[in-house]
Design a protein around this motif. Structure first.
Motif, short mmCIF file in Angstrom:
data_model
loop_
_atom_site.label_atom_id
_atom_site.label_comp_id
_atom_site.label_asym_id
_atom_site.label_seq_id
_atom_site.Cartn_x
_atom_site.Cartn_y
_atom_site.Cartn_z
N ARG A 99 0.38 -43.44 -18.22
CA ARG A 99 1.66 -44.14 -18.44
C ARG A 99 1.96 -44.28 -19.93
NH1 ARG A 99 -0.65 -46.80 -14.07
NH2 ARG A 99 -2.02 -47.77 -15.59
N VAL A 100 0.92 -44.68 -20.69
CA VAL A 100 1.09 -44.89 -22.13
C VAL A 100 1.47 -43.58 -22.82
CG1 VAL A 100 -0.06 -45.65 -24.24
CG2 VAL A 100 -0.63 -46.73 -22.04
N ALA A 101 0.80 -42.50 -22.42
CA ALA A 101 1.06 -41.20 -23.06
C ALA A 101 2.47 -40.71 -22.73
CB ALA A 101 0.02 -40.19 -22.60
N LEU A 102 2.90 -40.90 -21.48
CA LEU A 102 4.25 -40.47 -21.10
C LEU A 102 5.29 -41.22 -21.92
CD1 LEU A 102 3.88 -40.34 -17.19
CD2 LEU A 102 4.27 -38.37 -18.69
N ALA A 103 5.09 -42.54 -22.07
CA ALA A 103 6.05 -43.35 -22.83
C ALA A 103 6.08 -42.90 -24.28
CB ALA A 103 5.68 -44.82 -22.72
N ARG A 104 4.91 -42.62 -24.83
CA ARG A 104 4.84 -42.19 -26.24
C ARG A 104 5.60 -40.88 -26.44
NH1 ARG A 104 0.12 -42.47 -30.12
NH2 ARG A 104 -0.21 -44.47 -29.09
N ALA A 135 7.98 -50.59 -19.43
CA ALA A 135 8.62 -51.80 -18.93
C ALA A 135 8.21 -52.01 -17.48
CB ALA A 135 10.14 -51.66 -19.03
N PRO A 136 8.08 -53.27 -17.05
CA PRO A 136 7.66 -53.51 -15.68
C PRO A 136 8.74 -53.09 -14.68
CG PRO A 136 8.06 -55.59 -16.85
CD PRO A 136 8.28 -54.49 -17.84
N ALA A 189 2.38 -51.18 -12.56
CA ALA A 189 3.83 -51.22 -12.33
C ALA A 189 4.62 -51.06 -13.64
CB ALA A 189 4.21 -52.53 -11.65
N LEU A 190 3.92 -50.77 -14.74
CA LEU A 190 4.62 -50.51 -16.00
C LEU A 190 5.03 -49.04 -16.03
CD1 LEU A 190 2.34 -52.35 -18.60
CD2 LEU A 190 4.50 -53.13 -17.61
N LEU A 191 6.30 -48.81 -16.27
CA LEU A 191 6.79 -47.42 -16.31
C LEU A 191 7.51 -47.17 -17.62
CD1 LEU A 191 6.06 -47.20 -13.31
CD2 LEU A 191 8.37 -46.43 -12.87
N PRO A 192 7.46 -45.95 -18.12
CA PRO A 192 8.27 -45.66 -19.30
C PRO A 192 9.74 -45.94 -18.95
CG PRO A 192 6.80 -43.82 -18.79
CD PRO A 192 6.72 -44.78 -17.65
N ARG A 193 10.47 -46.55 -19.86
CA ARG A 193 11.88 -46.86 -19.60
C ARG A 193 12.63 -45.59 -19.23
NH1 ARG A 193 13.51 -51.91 -20.42
NH2 ARG A 193 12.25 -52.93 -22.02
N GLY A 194 13.42 -45.68 -18.16
CA GLY A 194 14.19 -44.51 -17.72
C GLY A 194 13.46 -43.67 -16.69
N ALA A 195 12.16 -43.96 -16.46
CA ALA A 195 11.40 -43.19 -15.46
C ALA A 195 11.62 -43.78 -14.08
CB ALA A 195 9.92 -43.20 -15.80
N GLN A 196 11.39 -42.94 -13.06
CA GLN A 196 11.46 -43.43 -11.68
C GLN A 196 10.03 -43.57 -11.15
OE1 GLN A 196 14.63 -40.35 -10.56
NE2 GLN A 196 13.99 -41.25 -8.62
N ALA A 197 9.83 -44.55 -10.27
CA ALA A 197 8.51 -44.68 -9.64
C ALA A 197 8.45 -43.78 -8.42
CB ALA A 197 8.28 -46.13 -9.23
N ILE A 198 7.26 -43.26 -8.14
CA ILE A 198 7.03 -42.52 -6.89
C ILE A 198 6.10 -43.39 -6.06
CG2 ILE A 198 6.12 -40.41 -5.86
CD1 ILE A 198 6.55 -39.03 -8.58
N GLU A 199 6.58 -43.80 -4.90
CA GLU A 199 5.81 -44.78 -4.13
C GLU A 199 4.49 -44.19 -3.64
OE1 GLU A 199 6.08 -47.81 -0.31
OE2 GLU A 199 7.75 -46.44 -0.67
N ASN A 200 3.45 -45.03 -3.68
CA ASN A 200 2.13 -44.63 -3.17
C ASN A 200 1.84 -45.50 -1.96
OD1 ASN A 200 -0.53 -44.06 -2.69
ND2 ASN A 200 -1.19 -44.30 -4.82
N THR A 201 1.86 -44.90 -0.77
CA THR A 201 1.67 -45.72 0.44
C THR A 201 0.19 -45.84 0.81
OG1 THR A 201 2.08 -43.74 1.73
CG2 THR A 201 3.93 -45.28 1.46
N CYS A 202 -0.68 -45.08 0.15
CA CYS A 202 -2.09 -45.17 0.52
C CYS A 202 -3.00 -45.60 -0.61
CB CYS A 202 -2.58 -43.90 1.19
SG CYS A 202 -1.92 -42.39 0.55
N GLY A 203 -2.45 -46.04 -1.72
CA GLY A 203 -3.27 -46.54 -2.82
C GLY A 203 -2.44 -47.45 -3.68
N LEU A 210 9.72 -38.44 -14.55
CA LEU A 210 10.66 -38.51 -15.67
C LEU A 210 10.86 -37.15 -16.28
CD1 LEU A 210 9.07 -40.21 -18.84
CD2 LEU A 210 7.84 -38.84 -17.18
N ARG A 211 11.97 -37.02 -17.03
CA ARG A 211 12.21 -35.76 -17.71
C ARG A 211 11.72 -35.90 -19.15
NH1 ARG A 211 14.16 -30.98 -17.18
NH2 ARG A 211 14.93 -31.30 -15.07
N LEU A 212 10.92 -34.92 -19.59
CA LEU A 212 10.52 -34.86 -20.99
C LEU A 212 11.07 -33.54 -21.52
CD1 LEU A 212 6.73 -35.93 -20.94
CD2 LEU A 212 8.68 -37.32 -21.62
N GLU A 213 12.10 -33.59 -22.33
CA GLU A 213 12.77 -32.39 -22.84
C GLU A 213 13.06 -31.42 -21.70
OE1 GLU A 213 10.80 -30.71 -26.26
OE2 GLU A 213 9.96 -32.66 -26.73
N ARG A 214 12.46 -30.21 -21.79
CA ARG A 214 12.74 -29.18 -20.78
C ARG A 214 12.14 -29.52 -19.42
NH1 ARG A 214 10.90 -22.84 -21.42
NH2 ARG A 214 10.73 -22.43 -19.20
#
Ligand code: ATP
Ligand code: MG
Length: 414
Positions: free
Chosen positions: A79-84, A91-92, A119-133, A140-144
Motif C-alpha cells: 500500500r505504502v509503495a503504491l501511494a508513493r 487514506a482510510p 483499510a488504508l488505500l492510496p487516494r483515488g484507488a479502488q478497493a477490491i473486496e476480499n471475501t476469504c481473508g 489503481l492506475r499508475l501512468e500507463r
C-alpha cells in the motif's frame, strides 16, 4: 496483445525459502484472457526495491498484477509503495474497514486494531473486496499501467483474480487471446531440434515457437495469439502440424502426455505386454509406466534386482557373465531383459544396469555409464549410454529410464 507484468512480493520468495506459485498461475490465466506476461519480478518486503519495480511497471506495462505485502504488519509495504509511486497519501476507506471488521466478526473475534491499516488505500484507488481473508486488494492506475494488488495467500489471490480482475482485463484485451501447446520430444538434443524447426522458431513470429530442455526430453512450446480463440486455435493447429511434419518420430506426445503414456498407448494398441528388469533405475521405469492409469492392461511388473544375487535368482542371470563382464555390461543387460520377459510372461522386456554415482565409478566404467536392454520374441539387444561423470544421480536414472522407454517406443512404431 496487451503487455502484463507480474510482481510477487515477499522476502521468503526472493531468498528462495518458498516457491512463487502465484506467478505461474497468474501468467497462465493472463495469457488465456489476452494479456501476455513479459516480466515476472520478485521483490523483497522492502520499500525501495518495491517502489523501484512499480515505477518501471508504471512506465512500461499495460496491466500489472501484484501479489503479497498487503498484510497488517510493518513488513507489508505494498500500500505504502503504491501511494508513493502515485504521489498521493494513504487514506482510510470506510467500506473496506467495515468489511475487515465483518470478516473478524464472522469468526467470532473482534478486529485487532492493527488490521485497520489494511483499510488504508492510496487516494483515488479502488478497493477490491476480499471475501476469504482480511486484506482487501487495491486497484489503481499508475501512468500507463492498470495495477491490481492482491493478497499473497494463493487461494485469496485466485478468488479475487477470477471475480474482479479477470473480467476487467478481458474487457481490456481487445479480444486477443494467447493459446499454448507443447510438443514433447525425445531422441535428439535441443540444437538439432532447433535446426529441424528452422524458420518456425523465428523471433517475433506468430505463433512463436521455443524449445526447453528437460531431463532427456525436449519440450517444443507453441504460443499462438489471435483476435479470437478460434483464430488463435487455427494458427496453433497449423504450426503444430508443420512442427510434427518436421520432427517426425521425435515427437512422442503433447502437453501433459508423458513418454510412458505414449509407450503404454502403443503397447495397448498392439495388444502386447511389457516387463522391466531394473538395477540402477531401482524401479523408476516401472514407476513411470504405472503413473499412467490403466497401465495394468499392458504392464506386467518390474523386477528390481540391485544386488548380483538378485540378478541371478530373480532374473536367471548367469553368475559367470557377472564375473566375466561385471554387472554393468551389455551381456548382463541382455540377460536381465530376457529373464524378466520369461519370468513375467511378457512380450517385451526392458532392462537397465549402470553406475548412477556419485561413487562407484572406475576409469573403465565411469559414473554415468548405463546399459539398457530390450528383449522380445525375436531376440535381445543392448545399448550403451554415457551421461558424463558429473551428472547427478537423479538425472542419470531418469535419462536412462526415458531412453529405455524410447527404445521400446521406436521398436513399436516399427
Ligand atoms: P497478504 O497480502 O495476503 O497479507 P502477505 O504477503 O502479507 O500477503 P504473507 O504472510 O507474506 O502475507 O504470505 C501469506 C502466505 O501466502 C504465505 O504462506 C506465503 O508463503 C504465501 N504466498 C505469498 N506470496 C506467494 C506467492 N507469490 N506464491 C505462493 N505463495 C505465496
Ligand atoms: Mg508477504
Amino acid at each position: 496483445m496487451q503487455n502484463a507484468w507480474i510482481i510477487s512480493i515477499g522476502t521468503e520468495l526472493t531468498l528462495g525459502q518458498s516457491v512463487d506459485t502465484n506467478a505461474v498461475w497468474l501468467a497462465r490465466r493472463l495469457a488465456e484472457i489476452g494479456h501476455r506476461c513479459d516480466r515476472h519480478i520478485t521483490a523483497p518486503d522492502d520499500l525501495e526495491p518495491l517502489v523501484d519495480t512499480l515505477r518501471q511497471a508504471a512506465a512500461q506495462a499495460d496491466a500489472v498484477v501484484v501479489s503479497g505485502g498487503l498484510g497488517p504488519t510493518d513488513d507489508d509495504l505494498t500500500r505504502v509503495a503504491l501511494a508513493r509511486v502515485a504521489g498521493v497519501e494513504l487514506a482510510p476507506n470506510a467500506r473496506s474497514l467495515a468489511q475487515i471488521r465483518a470478516f473478524f466478526e464472522r469468526r467470532g473475534r473482534a478486529m485487532p486494531e492493527r488490521n485497520a491499516v489494511q483499510a488504508l488505500l492510496p487516494r483515488g484507488a479502488q478497493a477490491i473486496e476480499n471475501t476469504c481473508g482480511s486484506a482487501p486488494g487495491v486497484l489503481l492506475r499508475l501512468e500507463r499501467a492498470l495495477v491490481f494488488a492482491l493478497p499473497g495467500v494463493p487461494f485469496e489471490m485466485k478468488r479475487m483474480f477470477e471475480r474482479d480482475v479477470a473480467p476487467r482485463l478481458s474487457a481490456d484485451s481487445h479480444g486477443d487471446v494467447l493459446l499454448s501447446r507443447r510438443l514433447n520430444c525425445i531422441g535428439k538434443g535441443e540444437s538439432d531440434i532447433g535446426e529441424l524447426l528452422g524458420d518456425l522458431m523465428r523471433r517475433g513470429a506468430n505463433p512463436e515457437v521455443g524449445t526447453t530442455a528437460e531431463l532427456g526430453t525436449i519440450g517444443v512450446r507453441i504460443n499462438a495469439a489471435g483476435e479470437t480463440r478460434a483464430i488463435a486455435e487455427a494458427r496453433l493447429e497449423k504450426t503444430e502440424a508443420e512442427a510434427r511434419r518436421r520432427l517426425g518420430a521425435l515427437v512422442f506426445g503433447r502437453d501433459e502426455e508423458t513418454l510412458a503414456d505414449a509407450v503404454g498407448a502403443l503397447l495397448h494398441a498392439c495388444g502386447t505386454t511389457l516387463a522391466t528388469a531394473e538395477s540402477c533405475t531401482g524401479g523408476l521405469i516401472g514407476k513411470l509406466l504405472t503413473d499412467t492409469p490403466g497401465s495394468s492392461a499392458y504392464f506386467k511388473g518390474a523386477v528390481v534386482a540391485y544386488a548380483n544375487e538378485a540378478k541371478v535368482e530373480l532374473l536367471g542371470v548367469d553368475p559367470a557373465a557377472l564375473r566375466q563382464h561385471g554387472a554393468v555390461s551389455p551381456e548382463v543387460a541382455e540377460q536381465m531383459a530376457c529373464g524378466a520377459r520369461r519370468r513375467l510372461g511378457a512380450d517385451f522386456a526392458l532392462s537397465a544396469t549402470g553406475i548412477a554415482g556419485p561413487g562407484g565409478g572406475t576409469a573403465a566404467k565411469p559414473v554415468g555409464l548405463v546399459y539398457i536392454g530390450l528383449a522380445d520374441g525375436a531376440g535381445v539387444q543392448a545399448r550403451e549410454l554415457r551421461y558424463g561423470a558429473d551428472a547427478p544421480r537423479e538425472a542419470i536414472r531418469l535419462r536412462a529410464a526415458n531412453t529405455a522407454l524410447n527404445l521400446l517406443r521406436l521398436r513399436l512404431l516399427g
